[in-house]
Design an enzyme around this catalytic site. Sequence first.
Site, PDB file in Angstrom:
ATOM      1  N   GLU A 236       0.888  -1.170  -0.158  1.00  0.00           N
ATOM      2  CA  GLU A 236       0.017  -0.109   0.195  1.00  0.00           C
ATOM      3  C   GLU A 236       0.839   1.221  -0.067  1.00  0.00           C
ATOM      4  O   GLU A 236       0.822   2.067   0.870  1.00  0.00           O
ATOM      5  CB  GLU A 236      -1.126  -0.061   1.112  1.00  0.00           C
ATOM      6  CG  GLU A 236      -1.869  -1.039   0.956  1.00  0.00           C
ATOM      7  CD  GLU A 236      -3.322  -0.953   2.338  1.00  0.00           C
ATOM      8  OE1 GLU A 236      -4.145  -1.363   2.120  1.00  0.00           O
ATOM      9  OE2 GLU A 236      -2.616  -0.621   3.308  1.00  0.00           O
TER      10      GLU A 236
ATOM     11  N   GLU B  94      -5.951  -7.889  -0.834  1.00  0.00           N
ATOM     12  CA  GLU B  94      -6.584  -7.614   0.466  1.00  0.00           C
ATOM     13  C   GLU B  94      -8.039  -7.247   0.158  1.00  0.00           C
ATOM     14  O   GLU B  94      -8.211  -6.522  -0.603  1.00  0.00           O
ATOM     15  CB  GLU B  94      -5.767  -6.414   1.260  1.00  0.00           C
ATOM     16  CG  GLU B  94      -4.688  -6.595   1.798  1.00  0.00           C
ATOM     17  CD  GLU B  94      -3.890  -5.648   2.506  1.00  0.00           C
ATOM     18  OE1 GLU B  94      -4.924  -4.934   3.251  1.00  0.00           O
ATOM     19  OE2 GLU B  94      -2.894  -5.567   2.756  1.00  0.00           O
TER      20      GLU B  94
END
Length: 474
Positions: A178, A371
């Site tokens: 991320e 995710e």
Amino acid sequence: MVLPDNFLWGGATAANQAEGGMNRGGRGLNNVDLLPLDDDRLAIAKGRLSNLDRRDTYFYPSEEAIDMYTHYLQDIDLLAEMGLKTYRMSLSWTRIFPDGEGEANEEGLRFYEAIFKKLKAKGIEPLVTLAHFDVPLALIKQYGAWRDRRMVAAYVNYATTVFKRYQGLVKYWLTINEINILLHQPFVGGGLVFKEGDNVTELTYQAAHHQLVASALATKAAHTIDPENKVGCMLAGGSHYPYTCRPEDYLEAIHRDNGEYFFIDVQARGYYPRYALKKIEREGLNIQMTEQDLIDLSENPVDFVSFSYYSSRTVSAFEDDYATTTGNLFKSIKNPNLRSTQWGWQIDPLGLRSSLNMLYNRYQKPLFIVENGLGAMDTPDANGYVADDYRIDYTRQHIKAFKDAVEIDGIELLGYTTWGILDLTAASTGQMSKRYGFIYVDQDDEGRGTLKRTPKKSFYWYQKVIKSNGEDLD
């Protein structure tokens, strides 16, 4: 059948949220080890409050987490029982290089080697993140973390070490988790701590440049060491919706998308997009980048694009519209057309399909959802069993959405790993009570519990989904 036979069904964890064993095996401290379960957590995460030495007054969830350091053999057996094709995990940089650089810790290298061999024996493909909110504390103190160019060499040395050590055991790699979180929580994303007088925007984008160069050089090393390696970048994803059909809101959504996609634009395309260069020029940011940096970025794009998806975001060009907000990281207006989780994250399966289309149209590279999951408070029975139909419903709807993206929209999708395949400490809050897993772990927010693992109802449902390659979602 919609999905290819080699579709990678899996689950995901991160070392700092699951592994524990902070004081064992020669491991050094990292940035997340300094994030307490406390009201100060957010200020520390944003780099606004310095906390570079552990305090007795704080409880640090990452110290033990769910102790996969001890339980990994049992945990992998459970993942195999579920039928996982892939397991996304991260390495703890400081378990391999306790000070971030210098001499490698052989005990740490052997620990991960044992995990990879166990996974291979069970027919599970490792998907390994090199840095999942993981910056060695020693390098934060010595260099100021990613604001300093010397971090590039330290990271590439770490990456090269593990590429060589685990050649033949690991094929799929992610460079930085991320990566756009650096803009929102600079200490979590890059180990940055700001002091009075710092140009926060300039330092953050300088750190971003160093991470992008390091990612490119790690990609180069991975391909050089083993041409079979596949390297991906990783985005905290989610489409931006305009709050109304006002042109100003639509333009704001475009600008917000660009702001998050900036990193992936560079990693996937190999160059800075013009809107990013204009921002640097417009805001007078003095970003140090060399001609060699630009060459390295250009010559080493990633093989695939991975992303997390939990919710969409709704944005407006007008500040007054933000009277009712949602979530706890990205600034977003509450969308009246969507339900919300107990933590205010809005549930939007169709937004996943939209995000897949936007990313694939933008990059024309294979995508990987690494995710996706529902954070909820579970109530186990006396045996630790949780009948989590709400989690099954959430996952079912998101699987339907990405199957439509593949079948109808022609998206090239490598796989899907649900977040928190076992319950673990939440990155945003540090809580155990915000549970994502298909396996219940007996641990509370203050670290009390037996750590017993118990499959939930969703465990057996996901087992059936994987076995049918996504055809049986009932």
